[in-house]
Every structure is written in structure tokens, then in C-alpha cells.
Design a protein around this motif. Structure first.
Motif, mmCIF file in Angstrom:
data_model
loop_
_atom_site.group_PDB
_atom_site.id
_atom_site.type_symbol
_atom_site.label_atom_id
_atom_site.label_comp_id
_atom_site.label_asym_id
_atom_site.label_seq_id
_atom_site.Cartn_x
_atom_site.Cartn_y
_atom_site.Cartn_z
ATOM 1 N N LYS A 124 1.905 -5.113 12.016
ATOM 2 C CA LYS A 124 2.579 -5.429 10.760
ATOM 3 C C LYS A 124 2.523 -6.921 10.453
ATOM 4 N N GLN A 134 -9.481 -5.622 5.894
ATOM 5 C CA GLN A 134 -9.266 -4.203 5.637
ATOM 6 C C GLN A 134 -10.541 -3.425 5.957
ATOM 7 N N ASP A 136 -11.044 -0.013 5.286
ATOM 8 C CA ASP A 136 -11.339 1.123 4.403
ATOM 9 C C ASP A 136 -12.657 0.959 3.635
ATOM 10 N N ASP A 155 -2.170 7.711 10.487
ATOM 11 C CA ASP A 155 -0.958 7.527 9.685
ATOM 12 C C ASP A 155 -0.077 6.421 10.243
ATOM 13 N N LYS A 158 -1.629 3.093 9.236
ATOM 14 C CA LYS A 158 -1.419 2.831 7.811
ATOM 15 C C LYS A 158 0.032 2.477 7.518
ATOM 16 N N ALA A 159 0.953 3.166 8.164
ATOM 17 C CA ALA A 159 2.376 2.923 7.914
ATOM 18 C C ALA A 159 2.782 1.508 8.301
ATOM 19 N N SER A 161 0.915 -1.133 8.291
ATOM 20 C CA SER A 161 0.257 -2.175 7.489
ATOM 21 C C SER A 161 1.076 -2.575 6.278
ATOM 22 N N ASP A 163 0.747 -1.389 3.248
ATOM 23 C CA ASP A 163 0.090 -1.017 1.988
ATOM 24 C C ASP A 163 -0.763 0.238 2.152
ATOM 25 N N ASN A 164 -0.452 1.025 3.185
ATOM 26 C CA ASN A 164 -1.108 2.309 3.421
ATOM 27 C C ASN A 164 -2.624 2.156 3.555
ATOM 28 N N LYS A 426 5.015 10.805 15.395
ATOM 29 C CA LYS A 426 4.629 9.551 14.765
ATOM 30 C C LYS A 426 5.170 8.372 15.571
#
Length: 512
Positions: A124, A134, A136, A155, A158-159, A161, A163-164, A426
């Protein structure tokens, strides 16, 4: 387990077969630039020794270097053990190095690393500080298939970060689940636990399974297979709730509040009623099993103090690799004195109603690209390689970790158990406050937690109520915070100066 020992433990579990290595070379050798030009790929790692990086290479890069002869790997360690052991030769307590600060130096210095391998709790902050590239767009551009990745891994990344988006990938992960003794449940006529239960539901089952007295007592559950201090167990239970023990400015304790009161009432009740064993309970159990041989010597039980394998607890929290230890024990049951084999299985780790599906998931080998990477192309090629299907097949032979690709997650050696229990929870979201950083900067801060250990025992023993214990902890903790606040001011006006007398480290106490 943290730091150097975590890495060494993983290394000890790594095994690579020649046949699979050949397949990996064949499948991946075309992934990078095979030109004659030699290039350097610099990789930053949290912990290690500059003069002895062989274990890191074996864990991550030997195969990549073999298949990419034009790439030379250089490592840089945020915390270099080979150098730090000389920093304080007199053994004096002093402020601990800020690992995140050292990590950012590797990413922003004059010779920044290209790839960084780090723990989940730093993700984070790294993304918020815009230090990671990034992934992606690169995944889309190269059609890199991550469709079979375990959802909890993707997930969870992404959580964290914010910003998903994906700023890192990991080839492996670990998690905990609830192991249970099927034989005990069957004999008691009680239905087996199921996936996605709440802590309250599991505690209700645990009460039904508890019976007997003294050294012969059977306990409903333990928070780990060895049993431990109740206050430490409470950290496992409360961690997903994100409860803080002091405020962000270190001005007051926050323990005498409804959230903590509920946690203390729940946990102390389990120990009062001997649903979970106290230290005294465990001593009685071990004493009852301390048997002499015919020659007068004492029998050395190879199970040791493992309460689950000893058949003394119906349920326990354990990591994935514990399944292999259970199998080994059952395979050698005839060699163990007075041992009774039993059937077992696992379900997902319990969760709180406020945080459904959140449990202990460990993403400790996250790999990201430095936004300032001089060699970003090779950095991405390395991450693709170590997160490929072929690499996952190699890692699937590791009994200590799970591969992030679902295809290779299956029980080994003929075992049949609910392995999906380890992939269906999770990770605990990162907290907004870096408590470990606070403890490093203010070494005396650990003293604000010290009263809780004894106060917890006093509640269990019935000499204090939860309300009285938390009120006393609040008062004594506030006194410590005031002393820290009144320490000599730092050069920056309004800032607290870390205590100069030391007295503890971030690892000195468990932090919830």
C-alpha cells in the motif's frame, strides 16, 4: 516468522527436478531478448547478506540466469545482515533501522534497482508513494495469462493498491485454515465444521467438544497446534478487525473501548471455561503423558507438544505445510507409543461478521517493477518468467508454499483434504498506521503494551473484570505515552524524539 528466518525456511523447502527444469527452459527460453549484448538486472530484496546471496539466487534467479545467459543478476538488500551485525558491537539497545526507508532508497537512489521483492504489508505504501509501475498494461500488451491465478492473491494485491490495479505479482503464497479431528466429532455425534464459519460458530463447536478434567481433558480448539499464551492468541483473533492500541499521534491509549472490550470478553471466556487450554492446562497434559520406559528413562515422544496430533484438541489453526506433518505422523503411527490415528480435514479459517472471508493469507514474495527502473523491459521479462505456468509447476513441488496458479494446487502424496480452504480467504487489509514503524522509532512504546499480558491472566483467573483490566491498561499505557511525549524535543518542532535508552524492538511484542 519474519525477516531472514522466513526466507531461509522457504529456501529449505525448495526442490527442483532436472526433468521439470528442462521443460521450463524449453518453454521459457524464448521469452527474453537472447541477443549477445550483456545487460544487468538489479533486484532489491528486503533482507539478506551481500556477501552470501546464494540462497536468494537459488530461490529466485538461478533458472532465469541459466535461460538468459546475457542477463547478469545483481542483488541489493534493504537490510544487509552482513553489515548490520557490525553496527552495534557493544550490544547496546538503539533505534532499529526503518526497513521501508531503506526500501525506498533502493528504488530512488543513484543506482536504483529494477525489480523489488517485498512483503504484502509494504504494498500500500509503495503504491501510494508512486514507486511501483502498474502491471495491468504490460499484462494486456503481452497477453500474459493470469486467468488461473487464485482470486485471493489477485484480489488481495488489488485491494492493497487502493485503485484496484496490479502493481505486483507473486508466484507463491501461504495461508492458514482450520484443521479438525473428524474422529472426535463423529464420536461426539456433532456435525463437522464447514467453510465460511464465523469465529462465534467455531467457538460454539469448541465448547461442545470440550470435556474431561486435569491432565486428561480434551479441548475444543487451540489457536495453534502447540497452544500458547492467551494474550498472544488474542492477536490472531483480533488482527482482521484492525483495532489499534494507541492513537496515531501516540497521545492516548485506545484499548478501553467497545471493540477491545468485546474481544477481551470473548477470549478470556474461552480460557476461563478451559475450551482453549491455559498454560496450566497444557502443563497438566504434558505431565500426564510423561511416561517412563522399563529401564527408568523417560519416553521421548516424537510428536512433542503438538496438541492436535496428541488428540487433545478437536480443532486448531494451521498453515498449509501442517498437512504434510500430519501425514508423516499418521504414516508412522505404529512407531509412536500410545498414539491413536484419527481422520482429519480442513475448512476455511473462521472470520468475523464485520470482516467476512478475511483470514491469514501471507503474500511475502511480491514482485514489482520500480517506476524508476533503468532496465524496465528485463524487469518485466523476469516477473513474467517467475510467474509463468512452467515456474508454477516447479514451485508446486514445494511442501511449504502454495503456487498462485490454481492448476497446480492439489493435495500431494495421496492425501485427500479440502485444499480449497487455503485459497478461499482474503488477506487482512494493511492498516493505515505502520505500527512496526512506530515501535522502531520509539523503542519505549512497547512498554505501553506490557501491562496487558498480566492483566489478561488476571481476568482469566477471576481476580479482575474485563472493565477493570482495560481501565488499568489505559491508565498505565497513557503514562508511558506521556513520558514519550515529554522526552526531549526533536529538532523538528512538534515531533516526538525517539527514546534514546532503547528497551525493545518491533519484534518484542505481537501487534494486533
Amino acid at each position: 516468522m519474519t525477516g531472514k528466518w522466513k526466507w531461509i525456511g522457504k529456501l529449505a523447502a525448495t526442490a527442483v527436478s532436472v526433468t521439470m527444469l528442462t521443460g521450463l527452459i524449453s518453454a521459457c527460453s524464448g521469452g527474453g531478448d537472447q541477443s549477445a549484448e550483456n545487460r544487468v538486472l538489479r533486484i532489491g530484496v528486503l533482507y539478506g547478506e551481500a556477501n552470501n546471496d546464494s540462497w536468494v539466487r537459488e530461490q529466485y534467479t538461478n533458472t532465469y540466469e541459466y535461460t538468459h545467459p546475457n542477463i547478469d543478476i545483481e542483488f541489493q538488500f534493504a537490510v544487509d545482515y552482513s553489515a548490520s551485525r557490525f553496527d552495534n558491537p557493544n550490544g547496546e539497545n538503539e533505534k532499529q533501522p526503518d526497513t521501508y526507508e531503506q526500501l525506498t532508497k533502493m528504488l530512488t537512489g543513484d543506482n536504483p534497482v529494477d525489480v523489488v521483492i517485498f512483503d504484502y504489508n509494504y504494498l500500500k505504501r509503495l503504491t501510494q508513494d508512486n514507486l511501483l509501475k502498474q502491471l495491468d498494461p504490460l499484462i494486456t500488451q503481452d497477453k500474459f495469462d493470469i486467468s488461473d491465478y487464485v482470486p485471493t492473491v489477485v484480489d488481495g494485491i488489488k485491494a492493497a493498491s487502493g485503485d484496484n490495479a496490479l502493481y505486483a505479482l507473486t508466484p507463491t503464497f501461504n495461508s492458514s485454515a482450520l484443521y479438525y479431528n473428524k474422529t472426535m466429532f463423529t464420536e461426539a455425534g456433532i456435525d463437522f465444521p464447514t467453510d465460511n464459519m464465523t469465529w462465534d460458530q467455531v467457538f460454539e463447536l469448541a465448547r461442545l467438544l470440550s470435556k474431561g478434567e486435569g491432565g486428561e481433558r480434551q479441548f475444543g480448539m487451540t489457536f495453534n497446534r502447540w497452544g500458547s499464551d492467551g494474550y498472544y492468541d488474542m492477536q490472531t483473533y483480533s488482527a482482521p478487525l484492525g483495532l489499534k492500541k494507541w492513537d496515531d499521534k501516540l497521545e492516548r491509549m485506545t484499548v478501553n473501548e467497545p471493540g477491545w472490550q468485546k474481544v477481551w470478553e470473548t477470549m478470556t471466556g474461552l480460557y476461563k471455561d478451559h475450551v482453549v487450554p491455559t498454560q496450566e492446562d497444557m502443563s497438566l497434559v504434558y505431565e500426564s503423558m510423561n511416561k517412563q520406559n522399563a529401564d527408568g528413562s523417560y519416553y521421548s515422544n516424537p510428536i512433542g507438544g503438538d496438541l492436535f496430533l496428541l488428540g487433545r484438541t478437536a480443532m486448531t489453526i494451521g498453515e498449509y505445510y501442517y498437512a504434510n506433518e500430519i501425514k508423516t505422523t499418521m504414516d508412522n503411527a505404529s512407531k509412536i507409543q500410545d498414539f491413536k490415528p484419527f481422520e482429519w480435514d480442513v475448512v476455511t479459517m473462521p472470520s468475523h461478521q464485520e470482516m467476512p472471508g478475511v483470514g491469514n493469507v501471507y503474500l511475502s514474495d511480491l514482485m514489482g517493477i520500480n517506476v524508476n527502473a533503468p532496465n524496465a523491459d528485463d524487469a518485466w521479462d523476469f516477473i513474467k518468467f517467475t510467474n509463468s505456468r512452467e515456474w508454477a509447476e516447479l514451485k508446486s513441488r514445494n511442501n511449504y508454499q502454495l503456487t498462485a496458479r490454481k492448476e497446480f494446487i492439489k493435495p500431494r502424496d495421496g492425501l485427500t483434504f479440502n485444499i480449497n480452504a487455503f485459497t478461499s480467504v482474503k488477506p487482512i487489509p494493511p492498516q493505515s498506521t505502520d505500527t512496526e514503524k512506530q515501535l522502531r522509532e520509539y523503542p519505549r512504546l512497547y512498554e505501553a503494551e506490557q501491562p496487558a499480558y498480566q492483566l489478561f491472566q488476571e481476568v482469566v483467573q477471576g481476580t479482575k473484570t474485563v472493565e477493570e483490566a482495560l481501565a488499568q491498561w489505559e491508565t498505565e499505557g497513557n503514562k508511558i505515552l506521556t513520558e514519550i511525549k515529554n522526552a526531549p524535543a526533536s529538532p523538528a518542532e512538534g515531533e516526538l524524539k525517539p527514546a534514546a535508552d532503547g528497551g525493545g524492538t518491533a519484534e518484542a511484542v505481537p501487534v494486533g
